[in-house]
Design an enzyme around this catalytic site. Structure first.
Site, short mmCIF file in Angstrom:
data_model
loop_
_atom_site.label_atom_id
_atom_site.label_comp_id
_atom_site.label_asym_id
_atom_site.label_seq_id
_atom_site.Cartn_x
_atom_site.Cartn_y
_atom_site.Cartn_z
N ALA A 12 1.84 67.75 51.14
CA ALA A 12 0.62 67.77 51.95
C ALA A 12 1.05 67.85 53.41
O ALA A 12 1.83 67.03 53.87
CB ALA A 12 -0.19 66.51 51.69
N SER A 13 0.55 68.83 54.12
CA SER A 13 0.97 69.06 55.50
C SER A 13 0.50 67.95 56.43
O SER A 13 -0.44 67.21 56.13
CB SER A 13 0.41 70.40 55.99
OG SER A 13 0.83 71.46 55.17
N LYS A 14 1.13 67.85 57.60
CA LYS A 14 0.70 66.88 58.62
C LYS A 14 -0.75 67.16 58.99
O LYS A 14 -1.13 68.30 59.25
CB LYS A 14 1.57 67.01 59.86
CG LYS A 14 2.92 66.33 59.77
CD LYS A 14 3.59 66.32 61.16
CE LYS A 14 2.85 65.41 62.12
NZ LYS A 14 3.40 65.45 63.50
#
Length: 407
Positions: free
Chosen positions: A76-78
């Site tokens: 999950a990206s920042k």
């Protein structure tokens, strides 16, 4: 499972979004994107971590890679990067959007809210485990109307094309024909585009003859599986110094083994930065002017053994010419007591042509220092486009596209 917390998910989520909106790391904002991030329960897409972790401004791995020095297969990206990329995408009611890289499914959920009931969201991933995860979390959170498909994202989704928007949430080295051709004229393509060892989130607008950028922002993403145009190798037997380059560059890191074991030559410029000032634009300028631009990564043990510290040991720009290399470096300046620390910017060179390479790198530092906010304009033309149809700028050849960078 999630651990007990003294703050509710809503409180933690709003606190995170407050931080993102206040910082605006890319200088971009859209109230509709803010509303989406405040509404979608990100923690429910990350049930294996604590609620505090789910609402920390950090990426979260959902499928690890056991290989040495390897990045995870999926994460999950920042949240702050998710925010500004959605702003770059400029989604509106009724838009049809295709996402390359399903991840946890949370980005598709954000987009589903943004396009409304009349819109369409299709998210795809080459990894069946990842799409199964995304399908499960989307169903559990009420986003059953998001289409999840298992396929190589570079192929797009021709059966649902054309799209008003296409976004990749994995690093793309070669913008495929599908990414270029399944987009409507005037549509937007947002890619974490990779070249010369760097990754930047580039927002393109579809024109009849090309894709033209209007936003280039710093980011970091896992690479798209199946694109093999990037190369990496170690300079030393201890695997402490590593280079990353593209396959159109004649770079052999083993030629540098002797050079980096000898004293280097340092050249300084008049440019300096504070502790939190970005000097990312130097790398961009190098990639538009120097064909030998690549990335160097140095582990602490190499610095302890005497190698001069790169500006950012984990990812700094470098120039390589056969058995010689130069890379960006910093040195703390003497300042008056009570004033903010500053660091002058320079380059250190190794090998027979190290001094000359360091001088060329310093030339670009000086140009950058004269206009630090400048962003390059990037054009993508289909592979095979003749030179006379290209705009002025430095050309990087990709298998599916001719990439032109200009300032």
């Amino acid at each position: 499972m999630n651990t007990t917390t003294h703050s509710s998910p809503e409180v933690l989520r709003n606190r995170l979004v407050d931080e993102i909106v206040e910082e605006r790391i890319a200088g971009l904002y859209d109230p509709r994107v803010e509303e989406a991030l405040r509404t979608v329960p990100r923690h429910e897409f990350l049930p294996a971590v604590s609620i505090e972790t789910a609402y920390a401004n950090q990426s979260v791995s959902i499928k690890d890679n056991p290989a040495e020095d390897a990045l995870p297969y999926s994460c999950a990206s920042k949240p702050d990067v998710v925010f500004f990329m959605l702003v770059q995408l400029q989604l509106d009611e009724g838009h049809r959007v295709f996402e390359i890289g399903a991840g946890t499914g949370v980005n598709a959920a954000y987009m589903r809210r943004l396009v409304g009931a009349s819109g369409l969201v299709v998210t795809g991933d080459i990894d069946g485990d990842v799409t199964a995860y995304a399908r499960k979390t989307l169903d559990a959170t009420g986003f059953r109307d998001v289409d999840v498909i298992t396929r190589d994202g570079v192929l797009g989704a021709e059966e649902r094309a054309p799209f008003d928007r296409i976004i990749a949430t994995v690093g793309v080295w070669d913008p495929s024909p599908a990414m270029q051709n399944q987009l409507r004229d005037g549509g937007r393509l947002v890619l974490p585009l990779r070249w010369r060892g760097l990754t930047r989130s580039v927002a393109f607008v579809r024109q009849p003859e090309r894709l033209l950028s209007d936003s280039v922002k710093m980011c970091g993403f896992l690479p798209l599986i199946g694109q093999d145009g990037e190369r990496t190798g170690y300079v030393d037997d201890e695997h402490l110094i590593r280079l990353f380059w593209d396959d159109d560059q004649a770079i052999d890191p083993t030629e540098l083994t002797t050079a980096v074991s000898q004293p280097g030559t340092v050249a300084w410029t008049e440019a300096s930065v504070g502790p939190v000032e970005s000097f990312d634009g130097i790398w961009l300028r190098l990639s538009a002017t120097e064909p030998t631009t690549c990335r160097i990564t140095v582990k602490p043990a190499a610095i302890e053994a005497g190698l001069r510290r790169p500006a950012v040991p984990a990812l700094s720009p470098a120039l390589v010419d056969g058995n010689s290399i130069a890379y960006l470096t910093l040195e703390r300046m003497t300042v008056e007591e009570g004033t903010e620390a500053r660091f002058r910017i320079g380059a250190v060179g190794y090998g027979p042509r190290g001094r000359a390479l360091a001088g060329r790198l310093c030339d670009q530092i000086t140009v950058w220092a004269g206009d630090r906010a400048a962003e390059p304009v990037i054009s993508l033309y289909p592979a095979g486009t003749p030179d006379y149809e290209l705009t002025d700028g430095y050309v990087i050849e990709k298998p599916s596209a001719r990439m032109v960078i200009s300032y």
